[in-house]
Write an enzyme that holds these catalytic residues in place. Structure first.
Site, PDB file in Angstrom:
ATOM      1  N   ASP A   1      22.956 -41.444  34.413  1.00  0.00           N
ATOM      2  CA  ASP A   1      23.993 -41.505  32.947  1.00  0.00           C
ATOM      3  C   ASP A   1      25.153 -40.722  33.369  1.00  0.00           C
ATOM      4  O   ASP A   1      25.012 -39.558  34.152  1.00  0.00           O
ATOM      5  CB  ASP A   1      23.148 -40.945  31.782  1.00  0.00           C
ATOM      6  CG  ASP A   1      24.198 -41.214  30.489  1.00  0.00           C
ATOM      7  OD1 ASP A   1      25.073 -42.153  30.645  1.00  0.00           O
ATOM      8  OD2 ASP A   1      23.633 -40.619  29.587  1.00  0.00           O
TER       9      ASP A   1
ATOM     10  N   ASN B   1      23.177 -52.015  26.208  1.00  0.00           N
ATOM     11  CA  ASN B   1      24.824 -51.765  26.902  1.00  0.00           C
ATOM     12  C   ASN B   1      25.275 -53.194  26.875  1.00  0.00           C
ATOM     13  O   ASN B   1      26.689 -53.211  27.416  1.00  0.00           O
ATOM     14  CB  ASN B   1      24.517 -51.426  28.415  1.00  0.00           C
ATOM     15  CG  ASN B   1      24.161 -49.898  28.728  1.00  0.00           C
ATOM     16  OD1 ASN B   1      23.499 -49.818  29.611  1.00  0.00           O
ATOM     17  ND2 ASN B   1      24.467 -49.157  27.730  1.00  0.00           N
TER      18      ASN B   1
HETATM   19  C1  IPE Z   1      21.318 -45.361  29.155  1.00  0.00           C
HETATM   20  O1  IPE Z   1      22.596 -44.869  29.388  1.00  0.00           O
HETATM   21  C2  IPE Z   1      21.206 -46.676  30.155  1.00  0.00           C
HETATM   22  C3  IPE Z   1      21.733 -46.549  31.551  1.00  0.00           C
HETATM   23  C4  IPE Z   1      21.852 -45.516  32.339  1.00  0.00           C
HETATM   24  C5  IPE Z   1      21.868 -47.708  32.123  1.00  0.00           C
HETATM   25  P1  IPE Z   1      23.297 -45.040  27.790  1.00  0.00           P
HETATM   26  O2  IPE Z   1      24.655 -44.219  28.340  1.00  0.00           O
HETATM   27  O3  IPE Z   1      23.697 -46.345  27.779  1.00  0.00           O
HETATM   28  O4  IPE Z   1      22.485 -44.544  26.876  1.00  0.00           O
HETATM   29  P2  IPE Z   1      23.004 -43.888  25.320  1.00  0.00           P
HETATM   30  O5  IPE Z   1      24.019 -44.961  24.671  1.00  0.00           O
HETATM   31  O6  IPE Z   1      23.902 -42.567  25.859  1.00  0.00           O
HETATM   32  O7  IPE Z   1      21.714 -43.588  24.654  1.00  0.00           O
HETATM   33  C1  IPE Z   2      25.812 -44.777  32.932  1.00  0.00           C
HETATM   34  O1  IPE Z   2      26.915 -44.073  32.523  1.00  0.00           O
HETATM   35  C2  IPE Z   2      26.048 -46.169  33.523  1.00  0.00           C
HETATM   36  C3  IPE Z   2      25.836 -47.430  32.391  1.00  0.00           C
HETATM   37  C4  IPE Z   2      25.238 -47.019  31.292  1.00  0.00           C
HETATM   38  C5  IPE Z   2      26.031 -48.427  33.030  1.00  0.00           C
HETATM   39  P1  IPE Z   2      27.808 -44.111  31.223  1.00  0.00           P
HETATM   40  O2  IPE Z   2      28.611 -45.602  31.363  1.00  0.00           O
HETATM   41  O3  IPE Z   2      26.787 -44.350  30.100  1.00  0.00           O
HETATM   42  O4  IPE Z   2      28.672 -43.100  30.948  1.00  0.00           O
HETATM   43  P2  IPE Z   2      28.937 -41.926  30.129  1.00  0.00           P
HETATM   44  O5  IPE Z   2      27.493 -41.394  29.554  1.00  0.00           O
HETATM   45  O6  IPE Z   2      29.635 -42.622  29.008  1.00  0.00           O
HETATM   46  O7  IPE Z   2      29.436 -40.758  30.660  1.00  0.00           O
HETATM   47 MG    MG Z   3      25.768 -42.839  28.919  1.00  0.00          MG
END
Ligand code: IPE
Ligand code: IPE
Ligand code: MG
Length: 234
Positions: A14, A62
């Site tokens: 993340d 996502n």
């Molecule tokens: C969880 O991260 C999913 C992945 C890292 C692929 P998100 O960034 O999507 O999760 P939330 O929305 O903060 O819970």
């Molecule tokens: C994790 O990074 C990757 C995916 C969920 C695809 P994020 O896209 O959630 O990055 P933040 O949490 O917005 O920084």
């Molecule tokens: Mg995230």
């Protein structure tokens, strides 16, 4: 205290978006950098003798992100499945995907299946990629499968136990994670391996995924070795 066994590390990768934002770059730049990290960390885990690594790459939730971001992520995925993942095969790593495949484009699923088939006989280490994965969706389809088997007379209610359930999840044949790492400072599971992580040790780091290093991975493993694992015992 005996040394904890370490077979399986799960990672919620993340913080790609925030990594990019901090640099005044578009979120997609963070995803690109984050995807590059996978190779480095998967190799490092293999070299550390860790047999299984599961990475959360894209969740069922996502799909709700903007069309623009989802499209970019899928295009990056196409590129990585064709190029970088091949390098993992050269490393002797077996690749498996878990998640709701029917939600992904056919060409992507074909690439995934090709990688799984090509790497099926690799035994040194396994990289399990959670793609379009959601633990609740996984549990729902497991329950439906059990209900169908019972309806068809192929299973009795008495046969349902913890092992039957584990064996009907995407992660069957793979031991439960010993360690969960979530980068970027968030401290939640976000629908990742809920059943499988009943006794997993959790480690949270403020590092954004694109900045995560194998040194940090090693530090977490050392901290894990220093913990006492309990499974309800005193
Ligand atoms: C969880 O991260 C999913 C992945 C890292 C692929 P998100 O960034 O999507 O999760 P939330 O929305 O903060 O819970
Ligand atoms: C994790 O990074 C990757 C995916 C969920 C695809 P994020 O896209 O959630 O990055 P933040 O949490 O917005 O920084
Ligand atoms: Mg995230």
């Amino acid at each position: 205290m005996s040394k904890n066994i370490l077979e399986h590390i799960a990672i919620i990768m993340d913080g790609n978006g925030r990594w990019a934002l901090k640099r005044g770059l578009p979120r997609t730049a963070g995803h690109k950098k984050g995807a590059e990290k996978v190779l480095e960390i998967a190799k490092a885990a293999k070299e550390m003798g860790i047999k299984y690594m599961t990475i959360y790459a894209f969740s069922t939730e996502n799909w709700k992100r903007s069309k623009e971001e989802v499209d970019t992520l899928m295009n990056l995925l196409r590129e990585y499945l064709s190029n970088d993942f091949q390098k993992l095969l050269d490393e002797g790593i077996r690749i498996r995907f878990i998640g709701e495949r029917y939600m992904l484009s056919d060409d992507i699923v074909q690439k995934m299946e090709k990688l799984e088939n090509l790497s099926a006989s690799n035994t040194t280490a396994t990289l399990q990629v959670a793609l379009s994965y959601g633990s609740r969706a996984e549990i729902v389809s497991m329950v439906k499968n059990i209900a169908l088997k019972i309806k068809d007379g192929d299973m009795s209610i008495k046969e349902i136990d913890e092992k039957t359930i584990s064996d009907m999840l995407y992660t069957k044949d793979i031991p439960d994670p010993d360690i969960l790492i979530r980068t970027s400072g968030e401290q939640r599971l976000s629908n990742f391996l809920l059943w499988q992580m009943a006794y997993t040790e959790f480690f949270f780091t403020d590092t954004y995924w694109p900045d995560f290093t194998k040194e940090e991975l090693k530090q977490i493993v050392e901290r894990y070795n220093g913990r006492e694992r309990r499974y309800g015992k005193n």
